[in-house]
Design an enzyme around this catalytic site. Structure first.
Site, PDB file in Angstrom:
ATOM      1  N   ASP A  21       9.018  -6.977  14.535  1.00 32.80           N
ATOM      2  CA  ASP A  21       7.787  -6.770  13.764  1.00 32.80           C
ATOM      3  C   ASP A  21       7.052  -5.574  14.359  1.00 32.80           C
ATOM      4  OD1 ASP A  21       5.680  -7.135  11.964  1.00 32.80           O
ATOM      5  OD2 ASP A  21       4.602  -8.487  13.292  1.00 32.80           O
ATOM      6  N   SER A  22       6.153  -5.017  13.569  1.00 30.85           N
ATOM      7  CA  SER A  22       5.327  -3.922  14.070  1.00 30.85           C
ATOM      8  C   SER A  22       4.371  -4.435  15.157  1.00 30.85           C
ATOM      9  CB  SER A  22       4.526  -3.313  12.922  1.00 30.85           C
ATOM     10  OG  SER A  22       3.770  -4.322  12.272  1.00 30.85           O
ATOM     11  N   TYR A  53       1.887  -0.361  10.937  1.00 28.96           N
ATOM     12  CA  TYR A  53       2.831   0.357  10.085  1.00 28.96           C
ATOM     13  C   TYR A  53       2.253   0.480   8.668  1.00 28.96           C
ATOM     14  CZ  TYR A  53       6.929  -0.057  13.256  1.00 28.96           C
ATOM     15  OH  TYR A  53       7.823   0.051  14.282  1.00 28.96           O
ATOM     16  N   GLY A  54       1.395  -0.484   8.330  1.00 29.43           N
ATOM     17  CA  GLY A  54       0.947  -0.642   6.938  1.00 29.43           C
ATOM     18  C   GLY A  54       0.157   0.504   6.359  1.00 29.43           C
ATOM     19  N   CYS A  85       8.686  -8.257   9.304  1.00 29.17           N
ATOM     20  CA  CYS A  85       7.557  -7.365   9.009  1.00 29.17           C
ATOM     21  C   CYS A  85       7.705  -6.981   7.543  1.00 29.17           C
ATOM     22  CB  CYS A  85       7.630  -6.127   9.899  1.00 29.17           C
ATOM     23  SG  CYS A  85       6.408  -4.856   9.499  1.00 29.17           S
ATOM     24  N   ASN A  86       6.708  -7.301   6.757  1.00 28.18           N
ATOM     25  CA  ASN A  86       6.798  -6.996   5.325  1.00 28.18           C
ATOM     26  C   ASN A  86       6.845  -5.497   5.070  1.00 28.18           C
ATOM     27  OD1 ASN A  86       6.103  -9.616   3.479  1.00 28.18           O
ATOM     28  ND2 ASN A  86       5.306  -9.793   5.552  1.00 28.18           N
ATOM     29  N   THR A  87       6.047  -4.738   5.838  1.00 27.43           N
ATOM     30  CA  THR A  87       5.991  -3.297   5.607  1.00 27.43           C
ATOM     31  C   THR A  87       7.349  -2.654   5.915  1.00 27.43           C
ATOM     32  OG1 THR A  87       3.650  -3.365   6.216  1.00 27.43           O
ATOM     33  CG2 THR A  87       4.707  -1.204   6.195  1.00 27.43           C
ATOM     34  N   GLU A 162      -5.904  -9.509  14.306  1.00 23.25           N
ATOM     35  CA  GLU A 162      -5.658  -8.968  15.651  1.00 23.25           C
ATOM     36  C   GLU A 162      -6.849  -9.241  16.579  1.00 23.25           C
ATOM     37  OE1 GLU A 162      -3.131  -6.607  16.963  1.00 23.25           O
ATOM     38  OE2 GLU A 162      -1.893  -7.433  15.376  1.00 23.25           O
ATOM     39  N   CYS A 200       2.370 -10.297   4.157  1.00 25.20           N
ATOM     40  CA  CYS A 200       2.152  -9.633   5.442  1.00 25.20           C
ATOM     41  C   CYS A 200       2.276 -10.706   6.514  1.00 25.20           C
ATOM     42  CB  CYS A 200       0.762  -9.002   5.479  1.00 25.20           C
ATOM     43  SG  CYS A 200       0.289  -8.397   7.110  1.00 25.20           S
ATOM     44  N   THR A 201       2.958 -10.376   7.606  1.00 21.34           N
ATOM     45  CA  THR A 201       3.225 -11.409   8.614  1.00 21.34           C
ATOM     46  C   THR A 201       1.971 -11.873   9.360  1.00 21.34           C
ATOM     47  OG1 THR A 201       4.022  -9.546   9.911  1.00 21.34           O
ATOM     48  CG2 THR A 201       5.661 -11.071   9.086  1.00 21.34           C
ATOM     49  N   HIS A 202       0.872 -11.140   9.240  1.00 20.18           N
ATOM     50  CA  HIS A 202      -0.370 -11.602   9.874  1.00 20.18           C
ATOM     51  C   HIS A 202      -1.066 -12.679   9.047  1.00 20.18           C
ATOM     52  CE1 HIS A 202       0.074  -8.201  12.510  1.00 20.18           C
ATOM     53  NE2 HIS A 202      -1.072  -8.452  13.111  1.00 20.18           N
TER      54      HIS A 202
HETATM   55  N1  DGL Z   1       3.684  -6.537  10.198  1.00 21.88           N
HETATM   56  C1  DGL Z   1       3.006  -5.865   9.113  1.00 21.88           C
HETATM   57  C2  DGL Z   1       3.444  -6.513   7.793  1.00 21.88           C
HETATM   58  O1  DGL Z   1       3.942  -7.623   7.749  1.00 21.88           O
HETATM   59  C3  DGL Z   1       1.496  -5.923   9.237  1.00 21.88           C
HETATM   60  C4  DGL Z   1       0.941  -5.116  10.381  1.00 21.88           C
HETATM   61  C5  DGL Z   1       1.117  -3.610  10.202  1.00 21.88           C
HETATM   62  O2  DGL Z   1       0.479  -3.000   9.319  1.00 21.88           O
HETATM   63  O3  DGL Z   1       1.883  -3.040  10.969  1.00 21.88           O
HETATM   64  O4  DGL Z   1       3.305  -5.889   6.774  1.00 21.88           O
END
Ligand code: DGL
Length: 298
Positions: A21-22, A53-54, A85-87, A162, A200-202
């Site tokens: 993940d990011s 990353y988003g 990580c979705n992004t 975060e 999004c994983t958050h």
């Molecule tokens: N892990 C990213 C996601 O699931 C969210 C955090 C990011 O923007 O890096 O999209």
């Protein structure tokens, strides 16, 4: 501390599963994986130095994600890779698959499949980062399953998570504004959404809050919240089982399901290891323990 809260270096002898993940949001996916693959050894990398990353371009996300994948495979011996990580899944799955010679699974397809199972109206809402929404990866994955999706970027939610502001009035207000906007967009498109995908994983950390807010806002149809972590973990365990079966007799063995018991987890981060250790347990539901710092370059 009870046994679920303890973090232990387990002695799993199963396959090495790389989870990327990011940041540490992907630990929500790892948590779901632990229950399905208790015998596996997990290596998790959070590219915290380059998060988020988003808000970045496809090119940059692809470079960062490919470097991270190579670290997990070449230096940690990962045999399967879950892009938690979705992004990165939305914008860099091809680049990651090209970078490493092992099976790679992202979160978008399992998430869309779970939405298709849940939705009766076939209209769904997707909330995600700016980059994920701009890619329309969820809309495309939904379309192939006969769903119509309205996507909404919610860039303020990641920093709030975060910050640890999970049950916080500011987070509730921000979520209400975004959810209201996406509901209005769906109404303008004459859609009747009954499913909200957390893209999004958050966001699974905000699941309770989001469920409450969407319940208050959606007056006509009850909206079910889907997070792709469970669906991804299920798809990953199937993939690992298939590959293991095909190579029967190899060192890769897998217990199909059960309790994580004494999980084998090794976490790496590219920055902020103390923060990762402190907040990561919230995502994982276990102590993440010592997190190792790794330098992947710029
Ligand atoms: N892990 C990213 C996601 O699931 C969210 C955090 C990011 O923007 O890096 O999209």
């Amino acid at each position: 501390m009870n046994s679920r809260e303890e973090r232990t270096e387990g002695t799993g002898s199963g396959p090495v599963i790389g989870v990327f993940d990011s940041g540490f949001g992907g630990l929500t996916v790892l948590k779901a994986l632990l229950w399905r693959m208790p015998g596996a050894r997990f290596v998790f990398l959070g590219d915290t130095a380059r998060l988020p990353y988003g808000s970045k371009s496809r090119r940059t996300i692809a470079r960062y994600a490919a470097e991270s994948a190579r670290f997990l495979v070449n230096q940690q011996g990962a045999e399967f890779l879950v892009i938690a990580c979705n992004t990165a899944s939305a914008l860099a799955l091809d680049a990651i698959q090209e970078a490493v010679p092992i099976p790679v699974l992202g979160v978008i397809e399992p998430g869309a499949a779970a939405a298709a199972l849940a939705s009766k109206t076939k209209d769904v809402l997707v909330i995600a980062t700016e980059a994920t929404v701009a890619s329309h990866a969820y809309a495309a994955a939904c379309r192939t399953r006969g769903l119509r999706a309205v996507e909404k970027a919610c860039p303020l939610l990641v920093p709030l998570v975060e910050e640890g502001w999970i049950e916080h009035p500011v987070t509730a207000e921000v979520a209400r504004i975004y959810l209201n906007e996406v509901l209005e967009e769906a109404a303008a498109a004459r859609q009747s959404p009954d499913t909200l995908v957390l893209g999004c994983t958050h966001y699974p950390l905000l699941r309770g809050l989001l469920e409450r807010e969407i319940l208050e806002l959606s007056t006509s149809t009850a909206i079910r919240v889907i997070d792709s972590a469970e669906a991804t973990a299920e798809a990953a365990s199937q993939l690992v089982a298939e590959v293991s079966k095909a190579g029967a007799g190899s060192r890769t063995e897998l217990s199909a399901s059960g309790s994580p018991g004494n999980p084998s987890i090794h976490c790496f981060a590219t920055d902020s290891v103390e923060k990762f250790e402190r907040l990561g347990s919230r995502f994982l539901g276990l102590q993440v323990g010592k997190v190792e710092l790794v330098d992947l370059g710029g």
